[in-house]
Design a protein around this motif. Sequence first.
Motif, PDB file in Angstrom:
ATOM      1  N   VAL A   4     -24.930 -11.395   7.756  1.00 32.02           N
ATOM      2  CA  VAL A   4     -23.684 -12.114   7.496  1.00 32.02           C
ATOM      3  C   VAL A   4     -22.819 -12.045   8.744  1.00 32.02           C
ATOM      4  CG1 VAL A   4     -21.517 -12.062   6.195  1.00 32.02           C
ATOM      5  CG2 VAL A   4     -23.697 -11.722   5.008  1.00 32.02           C
ATOM      6  N   ASP A   5     -22.344 -13.202   9.178  1.00 32.61           N
ATOM      7  CA  ASP A   5     -21.383 -13.277  10.272  1.00 32.61           C
ATOM      8  C   ASP A   5     -20.055 -13.737   9.683  1.00 32.61           C
ATOM      9  OD1 ASP A   5     -19.879 -13.622  12.529  1.00 32.61           O
ATOM     10  OD2 ASP A   5     -21.145 -15.182  13.421  1.00 32.61           O
ATOM     11  N   ARG A   6     -19.081 -12.829   9.603  1.00 28.33           N
ATOM     12  CA  ARG A   6     -17.816 -13.164   8.964  1.00 28.33           C
ATOM     13  C   ARG A   6     -16.989 -14.160   9.763  1.00 28.33           C
ATOM     14  NH1 ARG A   6     -18.228  -7.759   8.615  1.00 28.33           N
ATOM     15  NH2 ARG A   6     -18.317  -6.779   6.564  1.00 28.33           N
ATOM     16  N   GLY A   7     -17.168 -14.170  11.067  1.00 29.09           N
ATOM     17  CA  GLY A   7     -16.305 -14.995  11.888  1.00 29.09           C
ATOM     18  C   GLY A   7     -14.971 -14.299  12.145  1.00 29.09           C
ATOM     19  N   PRO A   8     -13.967 -15.051  12.614  1.00 25.42           N
ATOM     20  CA  PRO A   8     -12.681 -14.441  12.974  1.00 25.42           C
ATOM     21  C   PRO A   8     -11.923 -13.911  11.761  1.00 25.42           C
ATOM     22  CG  PRO A   8     -12.537 -16.840  13.083  1.00 25.42           C
ATOM     23  CD  PRO A   8     -13.984 -16.508  12.872  1.00 25.42           C
ATOM     24  N   LYS A   9     -11.150 -12.878  11.998  1.00 25.32           N
ATOM     25  CA  LYS A   9     -10.335 -12.266  10.950  1.00 25.32           C
ATOM     26  C   LYS A   9      -9.273 -13.259  10.476  1.00 25.32           C
ATOM     27  CE  LYS A   9      -8.962  -8.206  12.037  1.00 25.32           C
ATOM     28  NZ  LYS A   9      -8.200  -7.098  12.678  1.00 25.32           N
ATOM     29  N   PRO A  10      -9.080 -13.382   9.153  1.00 29.68           N
ATOM     30  CA  PRO A  10      -8.063 -14.311   8.636  1.00 29.68           C
ATOM     31  C   PRO A  10      -6.659 -13.950   9.117  1.00 29.68           C
ATOM     32  CG  PRO A  10      -9.510 -13.546   6.875  1.00 29.68           C
ATOM     33  CD  PRO A  10      -9.816 -12.715   8.077  1.00 29.68           C
ATOM     34  N   GLU A  11      -5.891 -14.981   9.387  1.00 31.61           N
ATOM     35  CA  GLU A  11      -4.513 -14.774   9.826  1.00 31.61           C
ATOM     36  C   GLU A  11      -3.728 -14.045   8.726  1.00 31.61           C
ATOM     37  OE1 GLU A  11      -0.684 -17.425  11.389  1.00 31.61           O
ATOM     38  OE2 GLU A  11      -2.639 -18.370  11.005  1.00 31.61           O
ATOM     39  N   GLY A  12      -3.012 -13.053   9.112  1.00 31.98           N
ATOM     40  CA  GLY A  12      -2.189 -12.310   8.159  1.00 31.98           C
ATOM     41  C   GLY A  12      -2.832 -11.051   7.624  1.00 31.98           C
ATOM     42  N   LEU A  13      -4.156 -10.910   7.761  1.00 34.54           N
ATOM     43  CA  LEU A  13      -4.823  -9.736   7.197  1.00 34.54           C
ATOM     44  C   LEU A  13      -4.397  -8.454   7.899  1.00 34.54           C
ATOM     45  CD1 LEU A  13      -6.855  -8.450   5.259  1.00 34.54           C
ATOM     46  CD2 LEU A  13      -8.643  -8.910   6.954  1.00 34.54           C
ATOM     47  N   GLU A  14      -4.268  -8.494   9.213  1.00 37.68           N
ATOM     48  CA  GLU A  14      -3.931  -7.276   9.949  1.00 37.68           C
ATOM     49  C   GLU A  14      -2.546  -6.765   9.566  1.00 37.68           C
ATOM     50  OE1 GLU A  14      -4.468  -4.000  12.349  1.00 37.68           O
ATOM     51  OE2 GLU A  14      -5.895  -5.463  11.528  1.00 37.68           O
ATOM     52  N   ALA A  15      -1.609  -7.687   9.388  1.00 31.67           N
ATOM     53  CA  ALA A  15      -0.261  -7.270   8.988  1.00 31.67           C
ATOM     54  C   ALA A  15      -0.293  -6.631   7.602  1.00 31.67           C
ATOM     55  CB  ALA A  15       0.681  -8.473   8.997  1.00 31.67           C
ATOM     56  N   ILE A  16      -1.073  -7.199   6.692  1.00 29.31           N
ATOM     57  CA  ILE A  16      -1.222  -6.616   5.358  1.00 29.31           C
ATOM     58  C   ILE A  16      -1.855  -5.239   5.450  1.00 29.31           C
ATOM     59  CG2 ILE A  16      -2.511  -6.838   3.186  1.00 29.31           C
ATOM     60  CD1 ILE A  16      -2.091  -9.869   3.385  1.00 29.31           C
ATOM     61  N   ARG A  17      -2.888  -5.123   6.270  1.00 32.48           N
ATOM     62  CA  ARG A  17      -3.588  -3.841   6.393  1.00 32.48           C
ATOM     63  C   ARG A  17      -2.644  -2.730   6.846  1.00 32.48           C
ATOM     64  NH1 ARG A  17      -5.753  -0.331   9.689  1.00 32.48           N
ATOM     65  NH2 ARG A  17      -4.847  -1.399  11.486  1.00 32.48           N
ATOM     66  N   LYS A  18      -1.838  -3.003   7.838  1.00 36.12           N
ATOM     67  CA  LYS A  18      -0.940  -1.979   8.357  1.00 36.12           C
ATOM     68  C   LYS A  18       0.045  -1.501   7.294  1.00 36.12           C
ATOM     69  CE  LYS A  18      -1.162  -3.423  13.196  1.00 36.12           C
ATOM     70  NZ  LYS A  18      -0.411  -3.999  14.338  1.00 36.12           N
ATOM     71  N   VAL A  19       0.599  -2.455   6.549  1.00 35.74           N
ATOM     72  CA  VAL A  19       1.561  -2.101   5.502  1.00 35.74           C
ATOM     73  C   VAL A  19       0.887  -1.310   4.386  1.00 35.74           C
ATOM     74  CG1 VAL A  19       3.065  -3.049   3.692  1.00 35.74           C
ATOM     75  CG2 VAL A  19       3.114  -4.018   6.004  1.00 35.74           C
ATOM     76  N   GLU A  20      -0.274  -1.806   3.930  1.00 34.20           N
ATOM     77  CA  GLU A  20      -0.941  -1.192   2.782  1.00 34.20           C
ATOM     78  C   GLU A  20      -1.533   0.179   3.115  1.00 34.20           C
ATOM     79  OE1 GLU A  20      -1.025  -2.294  -0.403  1.00 34.20           O
ATOM     80  OE2 GLU A  20       0.378  -3.828   0.260  1.00 34.20           O
ATOM     81  N   VAL A  21      -2.075   0.332   4.303  1.00 38.21           N
ATOM     82  CA  VAL A  21      -2.627   1.635   4.678  1.00 38.21           C
ATOM     83  C   VAL A  21      -1.510   2.677   4.763  1.00 38.21           C
ATOM     84  CG1 VAL A  21      -3.708   2.935   6.568  1.00 38.21           C
ATOM     85  CG2 VAL A  21      -4.695   0.766   5.832  1.00 38.21           C
ATOM     86  N   LYS A  22      -0.385   2.295   5.292  1.00 36.89           N
ATOM     87  CA  LYS A  22       0.753   3.218   5.355  1.00 36.89           C
ATOM     88  C   LYS A  22       1.198   3.625   3.948  1.00 36.89           C
ATOM     89  CE  LYS A  22       5.407   3.687   7.298  1.00 36.89           C
ATOM     90  NZ  LYS A  22       6.476   3.010   8.103  1.00 36.89           N
ATOM     91  N   ARG A  23       1.233   2.639   3.050  1.00 33.51           N
ATOM     92  CA  ARG A  23       1.632   2.922   1.666  1.00 33.51           C
ATOM     93  C   ARG A  23       0.628   3.850   0.986  1.00 33.51           C
ATOM     94  NH1 ARG A  23       0.384   0.815  -3.251  1.00 33.51           N
ATOM     95  NH2 ARG A  23      -0.926  -0.839  -2.344  1.00 33.51           N
ATOM     96  N   LEU A  24      -0.666   3.552   1.144  1.00 31.55           N
ATOM     97  CA  LEU A  24      -1.694   4.379   0.501  1.00 31.55           C
ATOM     98  C   LEU A  24      -1.784   5.766   1.128  1.00 31.55           C
ATOM     99  CD1 LEU A  24      -3.807   3.677  -1.827  1.00 31.55           C
ATOM    100  CD2 LEU A  24      -2.388   1.813  -0.985  1.00 31.55           C
ATOM    101  N   ALA A  25      -1.512   5.869   2.429  1.00 35.68           N
ATOM    102  CA  ALA A  25      -1.564   7.172   3.084  1.00 35.68           C
ATOM    103  C   ALA A  25      -0.555   8.131   2.456  1.00 35.68           C
ATOM    104  CB  ALA A  25      -1.289   7.018   4.577  1.00 35.68           C
ATOM    105  N   ALA A  26       0.597   7.599   2.081  1.00 38.16           N
ATOM    106  CA  ALA A  26       1.611   8.433   1.432  1.00 38.16           C
ATOM    107  C   ALA A  26       1.110   8.932   0.077  1.00 38.16           C
ATOM    108  CB  ALA A  26       2.910   7.652   1.273  1.00 38.16           C
ATOM    109  N   LEU A  27       0.434   8.057  -0.663  1.00 39.84           N
ATOM    110  CA  LEU A  27      -0.122   8.455  -1.955  1.00 39.84           C
ATOM    111  C   LEU A  27      -1.260   9.458  -1.775  1.00 39.84           C
ATOM    112  CD1 LEU A  27      -0.276   4.978  -3.760  1.00 39.84           C
ATOM    113  CD2 LEU A  27       1.418   6.781  -4.096  1.00 39.84           C
ATOM    114  N   ALA A  28      -2.083   9.223  -0.759  1.00 41.75           N
ATOM    115  CA  ALA A  28      -3.262  10.067  -0.551  1.00 41.75           C
ATOM    116  C   ALA A  28      -2.908  11.499  -0.179  1.00 41.75           C
ATOM    117  CB  ALA A  28      -4.154   9.447   0.529  1.00 41.75           C
ATOM    118  N   ARG A  29      -1.698  11.721   0.315  1.00 45.70           N
ATOM    119  CA  ARG A  29      -1.290  13.086   0.628  1.00 45.70           C
ATOM    120  C   ARG A  29      -1.153  13.946  -0.631  1.00 45.70           C
ATOM    121  NH1 ARG A  29       1.579  10.603   5.077  1.00 45.70           N
ATOM    122  NH2 ARG A  29       3.398  10.148   3.765  1.00 45.70           N
ATOM    123  N   GLU A  30      -0.934  13.277  -1.764  1.00 47.56           N
ATOM    124  CA  GLU A  30      -0.793  13.985  -3.043  1.00 47.56           C
ATOM    125  C   GLU A  30      -2.124  14.058  -3.799  1.00 47.56           C
ATOM    126  OE1 GLU A  30       1.963  15.489  -3.858  1.00 47.56           O
ATOM    127  OE2 GLU A  30       3.014  14.739  -2.078  1.00 47.56           O
TER     128      GLU A  30
END
Length: 268
Positions: A4-30
Amino acid sequence: MIRVDRGPKPEGLEAIRKVEVKRLAALAREAPPKAKDFGNRYNITRRDLWKAQGRTCCYCERRIDRLYNDVEHFRPKTRAYRGQGRPMHGYWWLAWTWANLLFACPSCNRRHKKNKFPLARGSRILPAGHRPPGPERAILIDPSGEDDPIEHIQFVPFRQAGKKEKWIPVARGGSRRGKRTIQVLKLDRPALVTDYGDHVSDLVSHHVKAIREAIHAGDGRIVAKAWRSALRTLFYRRQAFKALSHDVLDHHFPPEVRRQWGLELERP
């Protein structure tokens, strides 16, 4: 299964990833994040994955004509059943990572793969926050990874007297990863085996017959024309079961025959 060749990353995904990983990291500490904690913002990738995979499942290669099917996380996001008594926390930080996302049918994703992610004996688990593969040695074949799935899984004919010929996926050359991938995803489940047989009898066999007749006639131009027609139809981007078609052609026209007639069989 094919690459499978996914091709280029969809626009907006990286911004979502940064926000969501930060949010989940806070939860994962508990505690390890639960399914309800993830939401579904990774679904922004669904259409891009669907198109990149030619509207087929990344695992079984069935045609998926509707877009509502699953965004699959190759490394499971919530829990990961790695075997051998290993910890079962998931790869929550990869839930929005483009390289970890695929498009799968519900049967492969929800019924069979689920949260299974077996690791090779002695393999260490990828530390939280790190990019894969790191120290991990995954047993499951990643269709978007470095390995060509066709090197590990092969379709072979199976005949019973008085019954329709079946094509069954087996581990090519005894590949352990191929065997385990077939087992986990149930790529030999009865419904799929029926679909494989229908694909061969309804579509592939027509081209096999045409090529054989051309070879029997001894006209190289006709042979080449019949071969090109088969490749165009069977490896069309949205065609289902391309790995199966490849192995059927390879079975009926092995390398020595292809060399004789100047035919090339590239992997899809």
